[in-house]
Design a protein around this motif. Structure first.
Motif, short mmCIF file in Angstrom:
data_model
loop_
_atom_site.label_atom_id
_atom_site.label_comp_id
_atom_site.label_asym_id
_atom_site.label_seq_id
_atom_site.Cartn_x
_atom_site.Cartn_y
_atom_site.Cartn_z
N LYS A 1 2.57 14.33 -17.16
CA LYS A 1 1.75 13.79 -18.28
C LYS A 1 2.14 12.32 -18.62
O LYS A 1 1.31 11.59 -18.99
CB LYS A 1 2.00 14.83 -19.46
N TRP A 2 3.42 12.24 -18.51
CA TRP A 2 3.77 10.62 -19.03
C TRP A 2 3.28 9.75 -18.05
O TRP A 2 2.71 8.74 -18.26
CB TRP A 2 5.24 10.56 -19.01
N ARG B 1 -3.93 13.43 -13.54
CA ARG B 1 -2.72 14.41 -13.60
C ARG B 1 -2.68 15.02 -12.23
O ARG B 1 -1.12 14.89 -11.75
CB ARG B 1 -2.88 15.35 -14.56
N ALA C 1 -0.25 9.30 -18.61
CA ALA C 1 -0.52 8.49 -19.77
C ALA C 1 -0.19 7.10 -19.67
O ALA C 1 -0.84 5.96 -20.21
CB ALA C 1 0.16 9.10 -20.96
N SER D 1 4.65 9.52 -24.61
CA SER D 1 3.22 9.90 -25.10
C SER D 1 2.63 10.70 -23.98
O SER D 1 2.75 10.69 -22.54
CB SER D 1 2.27 8.61 -24.97
N SER D 2 2.00 11.72 -24.33
CA SER D 2 1.21 12.72 -23.45
C SER D 2 -0.35 12.33 -23.65
O SER D 2 -1.01 13.33 -23.05
CB SER D 2 1.65 14.11 -23.74
N ASN D 3 -0.77 11.55 -24.24
CA ASN D 3 -1.97 11.26 -24.41
C ASN D 3 -2.39 9.85 -23.85
O ASN D 3 -1.72 8.98 -24.00
CB ASN D 3 -2.61 10.90 -25.91
N ARG D 4 -3.63 9.87 -23.07
CA ARG D 4 -3.75 8.43 -22.19
C ARG D 4 -4.77 7.84 -23.08
O ARG D 4 -5.74 8.13 -23.62
CB ARG D 4 -4.69 9.04 -21.00
N GLY D 5 -4.48 6.47 -23.34
CA GLY D 5 -5.12 5.62 -24.27
C GLY D 5 -5.20 4.34 -23.39
O GLY D 5 -5.28 4.45 -22.11
N THR E 1 -0.56 6.63 -30.37
CA THR E 1 -0.65 7.61 -29.55
C THR E 1 1.13 7.77 -29.31
O THR E 1 1.41 8.86 -28.32
CB THR E 1 -1.08 7.38 -28.11
N ASP F 1 4.90 9.02 -29.87
CA ASP F 1 5.45 10.26 -30.88
C ASP F 1 6.69 9.49 -31.45
O ASP F 1 7.76 9.49 -30.99
CB ASP F 1 6.04 11.27 -29.97
#
Length: 135
Positions: free
Chosen positions: A17-18, A28, A21, A76-80, A3, A5
């Motif tokens: 967002k960070w 959010r 994530a 990363s802006s996607n939560r994993g 996830t 970048d």
């Protein structure tokens, strides 16, 4: 699937967002609220939710009674999963030790008596005596 970048080293992401994530906040909107209330500082400065966060930034995050001081290691802006979220930042040793000591101190304190539930009729009478008011 990673996830982070990795293809663009100078990429920047919104700080709200960070924070989401990196799993500092569950949603959010909670991260936006914390930013607007001044509970998150970026490099010692209060920031807005749309501020870009970059690798190397130092974030001061207050959650409840605890204060985190972290350095941004990845974007990363996607939560994993939590294991990947922990690789996004590194907490300073001083911050970790301070939180650990504070946690131990809070655990050592006795549990307040008002957590026992709803007061009984006897408890209510004693409260009224203390207040000095009579119906």
């Amino acid at each position: 699937m990673n996830t982070f970048d990795e293809k663009n080293d100078n990429a920047k992401f919104r700080i709200d967002k960070w924070l989401w994530a990196a799993r500092f906040f569950k949603t959010r909107s909670l991260s936006v609220d914390a930013l607007e209330c001044g509970k998150v500082l970026c490099n010692g400065v209060r920031v807005k939710p749309a501020k870009s966060v970059a690798i190397g930034d130092m974030l001061s995050i207050r959650i409840g009674p605890y204060q985190f001081l972290v350095e941004v290691l990845a974007l990363s802006s996607n939560r994993g999963p939590a294991s990947q979220a922990q690789m996004l930042y590194k907490e300073t040793e001083e911050s970790f030790l301070r939180r650990k000591a504070q946690s131990d101190e809070l655990k050592a304190q006795p549990m307040p008596t008002f957590f026992r539930g709803r007061p009984t009729k006897r408890d209510r009478r004693e409260i009224e005596k203390l207040k000095g008011s009579v119906w």
